[in-house]
Design a protein around this motif. Structure first.
Motif, PDB file in Angstrom:
ATOM      1  N   UNK A 188       0.764  -1.309  -0.014  1.00  0.00           N
ATOM      2  CA  UNK A 188      -0.244   0.156   0.146  1.00  0.00           C
ATOM      3  C   UNK A 188       0.764   1.285   0.108  1.00  0.00           C
ATOM      4  N   UNK A 189       1.993   1.116   0.833  1.00  0.00           N
ATOM      5  CA  UNK A 189       2.637   2.367   0.658  1.00  0.00           C
ATOM      6  C   UNK A 189       3.415   2.561  -0.601  1.00  0.00           C
ATOM      7  N   UNK A 190       3.926   1.359  -1.018  1.00  0.00           N
ATOM      8  CA  UNK A 190       4.485   1.730  -2.423  1.00  0.00           C
ATOM      9  C   UNK A 190       3.449   2.208  -3.490  1.00  0.00           C
ATOM     10  N   UNK A 191       2.128   1.866  -3.322  1.00  0.00           N
ATOM     11  CA  UNK A 191       1.173   2.214  -4.385  1.00  0.00           C
ATOM     12  C   UNK A 191       1.213   3.915  -4.164  1.00  0.00           C
ATOM     13  N   UNK A 237       1.999   6.930  -6.895  1.00  0.00           N
ATOM     14  CA  UNK A 237       0.994   7.769  -7.324  1.00  0.00           C
ATOM     15  C   UNK A 237       1.400   9.149  -7.071  1.00  0.00           C
ATOM     16  N   UNK A 238       1.935   9.395  -6.026  1.00  0.00           N
ATOM     17  CA  UNK A 238       2.695  10.731  -5.726  1.00  0.00           C
ATOM     18  C   UNK A 238       3.748  11.040  -6.565  1.00  0.00           C
ATOM     19  N   UNK A 239       4.464  10.102  -6.767  1.00  0.00           N
ATOM     20  CA  UNK A 239       5.617  10.349  -7.934  1.00  0.00           C
ATOM     21  C   UNK A 239       5.148  10.696  -9.152  1.00  0.00           C
TER      22      UNK A 239
END
Length: 71
Positions: free
Chosen positions: A56-59, A63-65
């Motif tokens: 979840x943190x990677x997703x 998305x922020x990147x």
């Protein structure tokens, strides 16, 4: 001749105590085996939980990147 001692014998309370000790040992062994199984299951669950958290943190970071790249 010497006085011959009769061979020792187990009385009913002694047999009952020995049987109780065997049953208790079997129960303790089963209990320890179940605890080991539960510990293994908890370790697997803990590993899955962390994989989910990291996923979840990677997703969210992806998305922020992406939002920074679009600007």
């Amino acid at each position: 001749m010497r006085d011959a001692m009769p061979p020792p014998f187990d009385c009913a309370p002694g047999l009952r105590l020995a049987a109780h000790e065997r049953v208790t040992q079997v129960q303790q062994d089963h209990f320890n085996r179940r605890l080991d199984q539960l510990e293994k299951m908890m370790e697997r669950l803990d590993r899955r939980l962390w994989f989910t958290v990291y996923g979840v943190a990677a997703v969210i970071l992806t998305q922020a990147f992406r939002s920074f790249l679009v600007l």
